[in-house]
Design a protein around this motif. Structure first.
Motif, mmCIF file in Angstrom:
data_model
loop_
_atom_site.group_PDB
_atom_site.id
_atom_site.type_symbol
_atom_site.label_atom_id
_atom_site.label_comp_id
_atom_site.label_asym_id
_atom_site.label_seq_id
_atom_site.Cartn_x
_atom_site.Cartn_y
_atom_site.Cartn_z
ATOM 1 N N GLU A 129 0.267 -16.354 -10.272
ATOM 2 C CA GLU A 129 -0.603 -15.138 -10.116
ATOM 3 C C GLU A 129 -1.470 -15.047 -8.889
ATOM 4 O OE1 GLU A 129 -2.622 -14.624 -13.712
ATOM 5 O OE2 GLU A 129 -1.028 -14.546 -15.324
ATOM 6 N N ALA A 130 -1.974 -16.053 -8.494
ATOM 7 C CA ALA A 130 -2.885 -15.971 -7.346
ATOM 8 C C ALA A 130 -2.042 -15.382 -6.174
ATOM 9 C CB ALA A 130 -3.418 -17.158 -7.113
ATOM 10 N N VAL A 131 -0.733 -16.014 -6.022
ATOM 11 C CA VAL A 131 0.112 -15.637 -4.816
ATOM 12 C C VAL A 131 0.485 -14.223 -5.107
ATOM 13 C CG1 VAL A 131 2.389 -16.330 -3.726
ATOM 14 C CG2 VAL A 131 1.139 -17.975 -4.495
ATOM 15 N N GLU A 132 0.569 -13.777 -6.450
ATOM 16 C CA GLU A 132 1.070 -12.507 -6.436
ATOM 17 C C GLU A 132 0.010 -11.380 -6.018
ATOM 18 O OE1 GLU A 132 2.663 -8.675 -7.875
ATOM 19 O OE2 GLU A 132 3.446 -10.721 -7.628
ATOM 20 N N GLU A 133 -1.266 -11.685 -6.458
ATOM 21 C CA GLU A 133 -2.366 -11.050 -6.082
ATOM 22 C C GLU A 133 -2.598 -10.827 -4.537
ATOM 23 O OE1 GLU A 133 -5.547 -12.873 -8.217
ATOM 24 O OE2 GLU A 133 -4.784 -12.093 -10.333
ATOM 25 N N ILE A 134 -2.663 -12.107 -3.924
ATOM 26 C CA ILE A 134 -2.600 -12.002 -2.538
ATOM 27 C C ILE A 134 -1.679 -11.207 -1.925
ATOM 28 C CG2 ILE A 134 -2.447 -13.554 -0.459
ATOM 29 C CD1 ILE A 134 -3.942 -15.737 -2.093
ATOM 30 N N THR A 135 -0.443 -11.352 -2.260
ATOM 31 C CA THR A 135 0.571 -10.588 -1.607
ATOM 32 C C THR A 135 0.336 -8.885 -1.816
ATOM 33 O OG1 THR A 135 2.216 -12.304 -2.160
ATOM 34 C CG2 THR A 135 3.162 -10.128 -1.693
ATOM 35 N N VAL A 136 -0.272 -8.558 -3.102
ATOM 36 C CA VAL A 136 -0.567 -7.007 -3.117
ATOM 37 C C VAL A 136 -1.405 -6.906 -2.040
ATOM 38 C CG1 VAL A 136 -1.476 -5.523 -4.850
ATOM 39 C CG2 VAL A 136 0.096 -6.813 -5.513
ATOM 40 N N ARG A 137 -2.623 -7.523 -2.047
ATOM 41 C CA ARG A 137 -3.402 -7.199 -0.912
ATOM 42 C C ARG A 137 -2.991 -7.152 0.237
ATOM 43 N NH1 ARG A 137 -6.678 -11.549 -3.861
ATOM 44 N NH2 ARG A 137 -7.608 -10.298 -5.533
ATOM 45 N N LEU A 138 -2.026 -8.204 0.720
ATOM 46 C CA LEU A 138 -1.545 -8.342 1.928
ATOM 47 C C LEU A 138 -0.532 -7.048 2.378
ATOM 48 C CD1 LEU A 138 -0.676 -9.750 4.547
ATOM 49 C CD2 LEU A 138 1.206 -10.838 3.289
ATOM 50 N N LEU A 139 -0.105 -6.445 1.367
ATOM 51 C CA LEU A 139 0.828 -5.387 1.401
ATOM 52 C C LEU A 139 0.003 -3.909 1.816
ATOM 53 C CD1 LEU A 139 3.530 -5.803 -1.234
ATOM 54 C CD2 LEU A 139 3.853 -5.755 1.194
ATOM 55 N N GLU A 140 -1.155 -4.079 1.078
ATOM 56 C CA GLU A 140 -2.227 -3.085 1.401
ATOM 57 C C GLU A 140 -2.628 -3.017 2.862
ATOM 58 O OE1 GLU A 140 -4.936 -3.477 -1.595
ATOM 59 O OE2 GLU A 140 -4.016 -2.597 -3.204
ATOM 60 N N GLU A 141 -3.040 -4.151 3.297
ATOM 61 C CA GLU A 141 -3.197 -4.149 4.630
ATOM 62 C C GLU A 141 -2.288 -3.975 5.667
ATOM 63 O OE1 GLU A 141 -6.450 -4.786 5.814
ATOM 64 O OE2 GLU A 141 -7.346 -5.033 3.736
ATOM 65 N N VAL A 142 -1.149 -4.303 5.405
ATOM 66 C CA VAL A 142 0.090 -4.012 6.194
ATOM 67 C C VAL A 142 0.324 -2.571 6.286
ATOM 68 C CG1 VAL A 142 2.637 -4.443 6.610
ATOM 69 C CG2 VAL A 142 1.313 -6.075 6.036
ATOM 70 N N LYS A 143 0.248 -1.985 5.234
ATOM 71 C CA LYS A 143 0.435 -0.523 5.163
ATOM 72 C C LYS A 143 -0.758 0.400 5.975
ATOM 73 C CE LYS A 143 2.664 0.098 0.611
ATOM 74 N NZ LYS A 143 2.494 0.559 -0.551
ATOM 75 N N GLY A 144 -1.984 -0.315 6.130
ATOM 76 C CA GLY A 144 -3.176 0.211 6.810
ATOM 77 C C GLY A 144 -2.663 -0.164 8.177
ATOM 78 N N LYS A 145 -2.201 -1.224 8.619
ATOM 79 C CA LYS A 145 -2.111 -1.308 10.145
ATOM 80 C C LYS A 145 -0.450 -0.637 10.543
ATOM 81 C CE LYS A 145 -5.232 -4.280 10.497
ATOM 82 N NZ LYS A 145 -5.788 -4.027 9.429
ATOM 83 N N ASN A 146 0.458 -0.419 9.868
ATOM 84 C CA ASN A 146 1.551 0.161 9.946
ATOM 85 C C ASN A 146 1.519 1.771 9.578
ATOM 86 O OD1 ASN A 146 4.425 1.023 10.376
ATOM 87 N ND2 ASN A 146 5.164 -0.768 9.466
ATOM 88 N N PRO A 147 1.729 2.572 10.724
ATOM 89 C CA PRO A 147 1.570 4.159 10.246
ATOM 90 C C PRO A 147 2.751 4.537 9.557
ATOM 91 C CG PRO A 147 2.237 3.738 12.502
ATOM 92 C CD PRO A 147 1.822 2.342 11.901
ATOM 93 N N ALA A 148 3.948 3.844 9.484
ATOM 94 C CA ALA A 148 5.073 4.254 8.749
ATOM 95 C C ALA A 148 5.430 3.012 7.879
ATOM 96 C CB ALA A 148 6.083 4.706 9.431
ATOM 97 N N PRO A 149 4.795 2.310 6.890
ATOM 98 C CA PRO A 149 5.071 1.199 6.137
ATOM 99 C C PRO A 149 6.564 1.359 5.344
ATOM 100 C CG PRO A 149 3.409 2.459 5.026
ATOM 101 C CD PRO A 149 3.557 3.327 6.542
ATOM 102 N N GLU A 150 7.238 0.186 5.388
ATOM 103 C CA GLU A 150 8.501 0.345 4.810
ATOM 104 C C GLU A 150 8.259 -0.113 3.494
ATOM 105 O OE1 GLU A 150 10.970 1.756 6.251
ATOM 106 O OE2 GLU A 150 10.355 1.906 8.206
ATOM 107 N N GLU A 151 9.171 0.643 2.426
ATOM 108 C CA GLU A 151 9.060 0.273 1.087
ATOM 109 C C GLU A 151 10.479 -0.467 0.740
ATOM 110 O OE1 GLU A 151 6.781 0.464 -0.806
ATOM 111 O OE2 GLU A 151 5.459 1.694 0.359
ATOM 112 N N ALA A 152 10.308 -1.367 -0.177
ATOM 113 C CA ALA A 152 11.534 -2.182 -0.622
ATOM 114 C C ALA A 152 12.598 -1.174 -1.390
ATOM 115 C CB ALA A 152 11.232 -3.237 -1.496
#
Length: 287
Positions: free
Chosen positions: A264-287
């Motif tokens: 669960e800890a890895v899952e939570e970290i990944t969610v936060r990481l994706l939020e940061e990626v979206k903040g850095k990437n003006p056009a984030p890609e979704e799965a």
């Protein structure tokens, strides 16, 4: 006159009968079809903090969310990613470059250990050659379409991390640390290097934050008091979370079955990481 220029005026090249011209055309296609939307470098100034483990877990978690994922093992002198995933076969070759093997869950993987006769053979190269090898893994591997590429960097601030941060299209960097104050001091060097090179830091992960006693269930800070969040605040970077020392994970990595690990800890970290990626990437890609 170069081979490419002479081929333009050669009748055999124009009618398609020249194998040399075809070879040149194929080589010119190497890397042209690769499209990596987000490249995340996993970095730490200190060895032994678990960068490769964190790289593997992040790649696995992203893959479980439906993303197309690859891992570039840039730790040329200390590669461990293939063993954790149980990959021992050599990569193939396509007209567009090296064909990276895929793990059981479909993660593409490239590492120097896949090219060695024996997995424990040493790589005795100087810095420029190490950096050149990493660039070749990026430029001459047939990655094709990837939503995320995780780059597992070697420790320190030397040639390979410098080459990756300066020469590869890095979206952002994840910093890995562990609780010891000595480790935090060295890790700050990597943070400052990344900031000097003006690369976004997606966040810090504190690995081996402690262990749960199998007898009483008490959480023990065996490696020292947790200080990851404090370091992140001091360096003004996001804190993604912590991972405990887990004997089950160690056993799975040794057996090449890390893809069976659940956290669960890895899952939570990944969610936060994706939020940061979206903040850095003006056009984030979704799965």
């Amino acid at each position: 006159m170069s081979n490419g220029e002479s081929c333009k005026t050669c009748p055999s090249s124009q009618d398609g009968s020249c194998s040399q011209a075809q070879s040149i055309e194929e080589k010119s296609l190497v890397g042209c079809f690769n499209h990596v939307k987000n490249m995340i470098a996993v970095m730490s100034g200190k060895g032994g903090v678990g960068k490769s483990t964190v790289s593997s877990l992040l790649a696995l978690s992203l893959r479980q969310k439906g993303y197309e994922v690859g891992i570039l093992d840039a730790d040329i002198t200390g590669p461990s990613i293939p063993k954790a995933f149980g990959i021992a076969r050599s990569p193939g070759v396509t007209p567009f470059g090296i064909q990276p093997p895929e793990t059981r869950t479909g993660i593409k993987l490239m590492s120097i250990n896949l090219l060695l006769p024996n997995e424990d053979d040493p790589i005795i190269w100087r810095g420029p050659l190490l950096a050149g090898g990493v660039k070749q893994f990026w430029e001459e591997t047939d990655w094709r379409e990837l939503d995320f590429m995780i780059v597992d960097l070697p420790p320190g601030t030397g040639d390979v991390p410098l080459t990756v941060l300066q020469s590869l299209p890095v979206t952002g960097v994840v910093i890995v640390t562990s609780p010891q104050d000595l480790v935090s001091m060295v890790v700050k060097k990597s943070i400052k290097m990344t900031q000097k090179l003006d690369k976004p830091i997606l966040g810090l992960i504190e690995n081996m934050s402690g262990v749960v006693c199998p007898c009483c269930g008490t959480f023990l800070e065996v490696f020292g008091r947790n200080r990851g969040q404090k370091v992140a605040e001091e360096m003004n970077i996001p804190y993604l979370g912590s991972l405990k020392w887990d004997p089950e994970l160690i056993e799975m990595a040794d057996e090449g079955t890390i893809e069976d690990y659940k956290s669960e800890a890895v899952e939570e970290i990944t969610v936060r990481l994706l939020e940061e990626v979206k903040g850095k990437n003006p056009a984030p890609e979704e799965a």
